[in-house]
Enzyme design. Sequence first.
Site, PDB file in Angstrom:
ATOM      1  N   LYS A   5       0.857  -1.207   0.000  1.00 19.08           N
ATOM      2  CA  LYS A   5       0.000   0.000   0.000  1.00 19.08           C
ATOM      3  C   LYS A   5       0.888   1.250   0.000  1.00 19.08           C
ATOM      4  O   LYS A   5       0.681   2.166  -0.793  1.00 19.08           O
ATOM      5  CB  LYS A   5      -0.882  -0.012   1.244  1.00 19.08           C
ATOM      6  CG  LYS A   5      -1.490   1.322   1.633  1.00 19.08           C
ATOM      7  CD  LYS A   5      -2.376   1.252   2.839  1.00 19.08           C
ATOM      8  CE  LYS A   5      -1.690   1.521   4.131  1.00 19.08           C
ATOM      9  NZ  LYS A   5      -1.415   2.917   4.485  1.00 19.08           N
ATOM     10  N   ASN A   6       1.915   1.248   0.846  1.00 19.50           N
ATOM     11  CA  ASN A   6       2.720   2.463   1.035  1.00 19.50           C
ATOM     12  C   ASN A   6       3.754   2.697  -0.054  1.00 19.50           C
ATOM     13  O   ASN A   6       4.366   3.762  -0.098  1.00 19.50           O
ATOM     14  CB  ASN A   6       3.379   2.454   2.419  1.00 19.50           C
ATOM     15  CG  ASN A   6       2.344   2.653   3.518  1.00 19.50           C
ATOM     16  OD1 ASN A   6       1.164   2.907   3.232  1.00 19.50           O
ATOM     17  ND2 ASN A   6       2.754   2.527   4.761  1.00 19.50           N
ATOM     18  N   CYS A  32      -5.261  12.610  12.483  1.00 20.51           N
ATOM     19  CA  CYS A  32      -5.731  11.221  12.529  1.00 20.51           C
ATOM     20  C   CYS A  32      -5.445  10.730  13.942  1.00 20.51           C
ATOM     21  O   CYS A  32      -4.865  11.413  14.767  1.00 20.51           O
ATOM     22  CB  CYS A  32      -5.038  10.400  11.464  1.00 20.51           C
ATOM     23  SG  CYS A  32      -3.450   9.826  11.947  1.00 20.51           S
ATOM     24  N   ARG A  62       0.002  14.853  12.787  1.00 18.96           N
ATOM     25  CA  ARG A  62       0.515  14.579  11.440  1.00 18.96           C
ATOM     26  C   ARG A  62       0.413  15.795  10.521  1.00 18.96           C
ATOM     27  O   ARG A  62      -0.301  15.790   9.528  1.00 18.96           O
ATOM     28  CB  ARG A  62      -0.180  13.356  10.855  1.00 18.96           C
ATOM     29  CG  ARG A  62       0.107  12.130  11.702  1.00 18.96           C
ATOM     30  CD  ARG A  62      -0.515  10.880  11.151  1.00 18.96           C
ATOM     31  NE  ARG A  62       0.238  10.397   9.996  1.00 18.96           N
ATOM     32  CZ  ARG A  62      -0.147   9.315   9.306  1.00 18.96           C
ATOM     33  NH1 ARG A  62      -1.238   8.672   9.646  1.00 18.96           N
ATOM     34  NH2 ARG A  62       0.563   8.917   8.275  1.00 18.96           N
ATOM     35  N   ASP A  83       5.233   1.032  12.280  1.00 17.99           N
ATOM     36  CA  ASP A  83       4.050   0.303  11.792  1.00 17.99           C
ATOM     37  C   ASP A  83       4.005  -1.144  12.277  1.00 17.99           C
ATOM     38  O   ASP A  83       3.007  -1.817  12.053  1.00 17.99           O
ATOM     39  CB  ASP A  83       4.000   0.327  10.255  1.00 17.99           C
ATOM     40  CG  ASP A  83       3.669   1.711   9.743  1.00 17.99           C
ATOM     41  OD1 ASP A  83       3.808   1.951   8.531  1.00 17.99           O
ATOM     42  OD2 ASP A  83       3.297   2.568  10.564  1.00 17.99           O
ATOM     43  N   ARG A 128      -8.488  -0.797   5.216  1.00 18.27           N
ATOM     44  CA  ARG A 128      -7.728   0.263   4.545  1.00 18.27           C
ATOM     45  C   ARG A 128      -6.386  -0.256   4.050  1.00 18.27           C
ATOM     46  O   ARG A 128      -5.846   0.217   3.075  1.00 18.27           O
ATOM     47  CB  ARG A 128      -7.453   1.426   5.511  1.00 18.27           C
ATOM     48  CG  ARG A 128      -8.629   2.292   5.817  1.00 18.27           C
ATOM     49  CD  ARG A 128      -8.174   3.511   6.583  1.00 18.27           C
ATOM     50  NE  ARG A 128      -7.011   4.101   5.921  1.00 18.27           N
ATOM     51  CZ  ARG A 128      -6.211   5.001   6.503  1.00 18.27           C
ATOM     52  NH1 ARG A 128      -6.438   5.396   7.716  1.00 18.27           N
ATOM     53  NH2 ARG A 128      -5.180   5.509   5.860  1.00 18.27           N
TER      54      ARG A 128
HETATM   55  C1  EPZ Z   1       4.262   7.191   6.275  1.00 18.36           C
HETATM   56  O1  EPZ Z   1       3.456   8.212   6.840  1.00 18.36           O
HETATM   57  C2  EPZ Z   1       3.393   5.936   6.243  1.00 18.36           C
HETATM   58  N1  EPZ Z   1       2.223   6.186   5.397  1.00 18.36           N
HETATM   59  C3  EPZ Z   1       2.948   5.586   7.657  1.00 18.36           C
HETATM   60  O2  EPZ Z   1       2.214   4.369   7.588  1.00 18.36           O
HETATM   61  C4  EPZ Z   1       4.200   5.336   8.518  1.00 18.36           C
HETATM   62  O3  EPZ Z   1       3.800   5.059   9.836  1.00 18.36           O
HETATM   63  C5  EPZ Z   1       5.077   6.595   8.478  1.00 18.36           C
HETATM   64  O4  EPZ Z   1       5.413   6.911   7.102  1.00 18.36           O
HETATM   65  C6  EPZ Z   1       6.375   6.410   9.251  1.00 18.36           C
HETATM   66  O5  EPZ Z   1       7.097   5.340   8.699  1.00 18.36           O
HETATM   67  C7  EPZ Z   1       2.350   6.040   4.055  1.00 18.36           C
HETATM   68  O6  EPZ Z   1       3.421   5.731   3.540  1.00 18.36           O
HETATM   69  C8  EPZ Z   1       1.112   6.267   3.246  1.00 18.36           C
HETATM   70  P1  EPZ Z   1       6.268  10.751   8.137  1.00 18.36           P
HETATM   71  P2  EPZ Z   1       3.964   9.756   6.786  1.00 18.36           P
HETATM   72  O7  EPZ Z   1       6.085  11.944   7.291  1.00 18.36           O
HETATM   73  O8  EPZ Z   1       4.609  10.013   5.483  1.00 18.36           O
HETATM   74  C9  EPZ Z   1       5.821  14.093  11.477  1.00 18.36           C
HETATM   75  C10 EPZ Z   1       0.321   3.030   7.783  1.00 18.36           C
HETATM   76  O9  EPZ Z   1      -0.130   2.446   8.776  1.00 18.36           O
HETATM   77  N2  EPZ Z   1       5.674  15.011  10.338  1.00 18.36           N
HETATM   78  O10 EPZ Z   1       7.526   9.935   8.015  1.00 18.36           O
HETATM   79  O11 EPZ Z   1       2.828  10.614   7.200  1.00 18.36           O
HETATM   80  C11 EPZ Z   1       4.688  13.089  11.558  1.00 18.36           C
HETATM   81  O12 EPZ Z   1       3.598  13.659  12.261  1.00 18.36           O
HETATM   82  C12 EPZ Z   1       0.814   4.450   7.913  1.00 18.36           C
HETATM   83  O13 EPZ Z   1       0.440   2.537   6.645  1.00 18.36           O
HETATM   84  C13 EPZ Z   1       5.615  16.382  10.587  1.00 18.36           C
HETATM   85  O14 EPZ Z   1       5.656  16.824  11.730  1.00 18.36           O
HETATM   86  O15 EPZ Z   1       5.050   9.734   7.948  1.00 18.36           O
HETATM   87  C14 EPZ Z   1       5.320  11.936  12.288  1.00 18.36           C
HETATM   88  O16 EPZ Z   1       5.317  12.208  13.678  1.00 18.36           O
HETATM   89  C15 EPZ Z   1       0.558   5.010   9.302  1.00 18.36           C
HETATM   90  N3  EPZ Z   1       5.498  17.221   9.526  1.00 18.36           N
HETATM   91  C16 EPZ Z   1       6.759  11.945  11.781  1.00 18.36           C
HETATM   92  O17 EPZ Z   1       6.987  13.269  11.264  1.00 18.36           O
HETATM   93  C17 EPZ Z   1       5.441  16.776   8.228  1.00 18.36           C
HETATM   94  O18 EPZ Z   1       5.356  17.598   7.299  1.00 18.36           O
HETATM   95  C18 EPZ Z   1       7.001  10.953  10.652  1.00 18.36           C
HETATM   96  O19 EPZ Z   1       6.038  11.179   9.658  1.00 18.36           O
HETATM   97  C19 EPZ Z   1       5.484  15.378   8.005  1.00 18.36           C
HETATM   98  C20 EPZ Z   1       5.609  14.514   9.071  1.00 18.36           C
END
Ligand code: EPZ
Length: 420
Positions: A22-23, A118, A123, A308, A400
Site C-alpha cells: 500500500k505504502n 488522525c 501529522r 508500523d 484500509r
Molecule cells: C508514512 O506516513 C506511512 N504512510 C505511515 O504508515 C508510517 O507510519 C510513516 O510513514 C512512518 O514510517 C504512508 O506511507 C502512506 P512521516 P507519513 O512523514 O509520510 C511528522 C500506515 O499504517 N511530520 O515519516 O505521514 C509526523 O507527524 C501508515 O500505513 C511532521 O511533523 O510519515 C510523524 O510524527 C501510518 N510534519 C513523523 O513526522 C510533516 O510535514 C514521521 O512522519 C510530516 C511529518
Amino acid sequence: MDKFLITGPCKVRGQVSISGSKNAALPILASTLLFDKPVIIENLPRVRDIDTMLNLLKSLGSKIIFSKNKKTVKIHKTKKQNYFASYSLVKTMRAGILVLGPLISKYHKSITSLPGGCLIGARPVNYHLSALKKLGMKYEIKKGYIHATSKGKLKGTMIKFSKISVGATENSIIAATLAEGKTTLKNCAIEPEIKDLTNFLKSAGANIKWIGKRTCQIIGVNSLNSTGYSVMGDRIETGTFCVVAALTKGDLTIKNFNPKLIQTELNLLKRSGAKIKTNKNEIKIKGPQKIKSINSIVTKEYPNFPTDLQAQFMVLMCKANGISSITESIFENRFMHVAELRRLGAKIVIKDNKATIEGNTEFIGAELMSSDLRASVALVLAAIISKGRSVINRIYHLDRGYEKIENKLRKIGVRIKRLS
Ligand code: EPZ
C-alpha cells in the site's frame, strides 16, 4: 459496520502470499499525474486506501482502466485536467497530500485539501510545504485548503529536511522530477517504498540518483515516457505474518517479499526465539516454544525498527517470558491498542512514549474496538492467542491496508469470520 469473530487460541501453519505494498503504491499512483502518456501499474493491493487514491486521480482527470482482478491499472491522462483535491477524499486517506507535488510540478497550480489529523497524531504537512516552497511553490492556506501556484516550472535547488519524513521525501522527489535543473534532497527517508517510487520514476526516464545514504539527486526532465511497473510486496503485512507465526508456535512460509528489506525485524524475531530461514522472495519462520522477552525496542526511521510494527510486536511481548519495553519515537499517540489489549488481560504500563510490558500474560477473549490500521491488526493477533471468542469492531480500519486478511488467516488455520 463489519466486525471479526475470532475463536482462539489458534496455531498457524502453511503458506501465505504477500500482497502489493500500500505504502509503495500510493506515492507511485500519485506520481502518475506527472505523465502525459499512459502507464501500467501492477500488483496493486485490493485495499480501501488504493481505491481512494484511484478515485482521487479520477477526480483530477485521470482515466483508470482496471484489469479483471483489479490488481493492475492502466492510467491515462485526459483533456479535462483538474487541480482540486477535495477534502472528502483526502480526509479518509492522508496520503492524498501526495498529489500536491505532482500537480504543482506538472500544472503549476493546485488546490489540495489539508489532510486533517488522525488518531495516531496531528501529522502536520509542514515539511512537505517548506520543501515545495523551496522548489518555487507559492501557497496560502484558506478554509482547510492549500491554494498553490508556481511561476512556470519549479526550480531545482538543495533541500535538507530538518526531520526525516517519508511523505515529504516522496512529495519532493515527485515534484523535482519535472523541475528545471538539479535538486539535491538531504536527510531523506529511505524506506524501501521510497526506493520503489524512484525505481518506478526511473523506469519512465526520470533522472534520479541516490548519491548518499539519505541524499537523493534529481535532474529535472521535460516529460516522462510510458512505462509498466510492478509494485513491491508489503513490508508491514510481511512483518505482521511473521509475528503471527512467532506468537502461535506456528510454522509459516511467507512468499512474495524480499527478506533483505526487513533484516531489523527478522533479527528481533530471532532474538525472541523464532527460527527463520530466508530465500530470495521467501521467509520460512517457526515460532518458539517459549518466547524470549526483548528489553528495549525503539521505533525509528528505516532501516531501524518500524513504527508500523510496534503494536504487533507489543502483542508478542505480552506472551514473552519476562519484562519488555517498547518506545514509540515517531508518532505522539500510537498506543491506542494498549487499552484494548488490557481488556484481554495484558499488563502494560505506559509512561510518556514508553510501554513496559509484563510477559507470560493469559489472554481471555473479549469484545474489542479497532482504532488505527496497525493497532487493529494487533487486536487480531491478540484475539488469535486468546482463550475463547473475541469480537473486533470497526474493522474498516483494517480494510484500509490489509487485503482480505481474514481469508489469508483462515487458510493458515485461524478460526476467523467476518460479520457484516
Ligand atoms: C508514512 O506516513 C506511512 N504512510 C505511515 O504508515 C508510517 O507510519 C510513516 O510513514 C512512518 O514510517 C504512508 O506511507 C502512506 P512521516 P507519513 O512523514 O509520510 C511528522 C500506515 O499504517 N511530520 O515519516 O505521514 C509526523 O507527524 C501508515 O500505513 C511532521 O511533523 O510519515 C510523524 O510524527 C501510518 N510534519 C513523523 O513526522 C510533516 O510535514 C514521521 O512522519 C510530516 C511529518
